[in-house]
Design a protein around this motif. Sequence first.
Motif, PDB file in Angstrom:
ATOM      1  N   UNK A  87       0.822  -1.205   0.000  1.00 14.61           N
ATOM      2  CA  UNK A  87       0.000   0.000   0.000  1.00 14.61           C
ATOM      3  C   UNK A  87       0.860   1.262   0.000  1.00 14.61           C
ATOM      4  N   UNK A  88       1.970   1.246   0.742  1.00  7.14           N
ATOM      5  CA  UNK A  88       2.881   2.403   0.771  1.00  7.14           C
ATOM      6  C   UNK A  88       3.424   2.687  -0.624  1.00  7.14           C
ATOM      7  N   UNK A  89       3.878   1.655  -1.305  1.00  9.92           N
ATOM      8  CA  UNK A  89       4.431   1.868  -2.644  1.00  9.92           C
ATOM      9  C   UNK A  89       3.346   2.282  -3.636  1.00  9.92           C
ATOM     10  N   UNK A  90       2.142   1.727  -3.480  1.00 13.11           N
ATOM     11  CA  UNK A  90       1.033   2.162  -4.330  1.00 13.11           C
ATOM     12  C   UNK A  90       0.701   3.630  -4.071  1.00 13.11           C
ATOM     13  N   UNK A  91       0.764   4.052  -2.798  1.00 15.27           N
ATOM     14  CA  UNK A  91       0.495   5.454  -2.452  1.00 15.27           C
ATOM     15  C   UNK A  91       1.553   6.377  -3.039  1.00 15.27           C
TER      16      UNK A  91
END
Length: 205
Positions: A87-91
């Motif tokens: 999720x962090x990398x997607x954000x």
Amino acid sequence: MAARRPWLANRPAWWLLFLAQLAPLGYLAWAVPTHQLGYEPVVDSLRFLGDTALYLLLIGLAVTPIQRLWPRLGLIDYRRMVGLYAFVYASLHLLLWLVVDRQLDLAAIWEDVVEREHITFGVIAFLLLVPLAITSTRGWMRRLGRRWKQLHRLVYPAAALVVLHYFLSVKFDTRTPLVLAGVLLLLFLARPVTRWLVAMRRRPD
């Protein structure tokens, strides 16, 4: 006699995995200025962050079937961390597109979301991941009870949409997104297959 701990259920392993998932950011910080990814820093960074998010998402989906077959590994303790890193990398992928690529131009952003299919599917996938990240804590698991598992099944359509987003964003060589689509299909099939295998193990002779 004390129960044996799973092989990977220890703090050094936790920290090793935690730091390993930060490594792509360190690599990106080195690769962009030195043009190791290419000569379009924004486009290259967007692709790299998106790829990393997708790979981590697939790894997170692989944890449950592997854990069912080899429970002594203790991988389930790390599933939440992998999912949150995805999720962090997607954000970061989304923020780079919004702030740097589109410079927070709301009209341009809306036009892209409406008219460019790969962006439409990417945004929908991200929106599906948001409630999963928010409710990933043990507190939310207790509050939601059985509904927590139902909610977190959204990861499957989200992953499918991410792969579709990737496929549609590639202009020429679609081999990588097709391979990842195949991996995702295998992971979908692995859940009922491993559940059946575990049930067969437990059947009395």
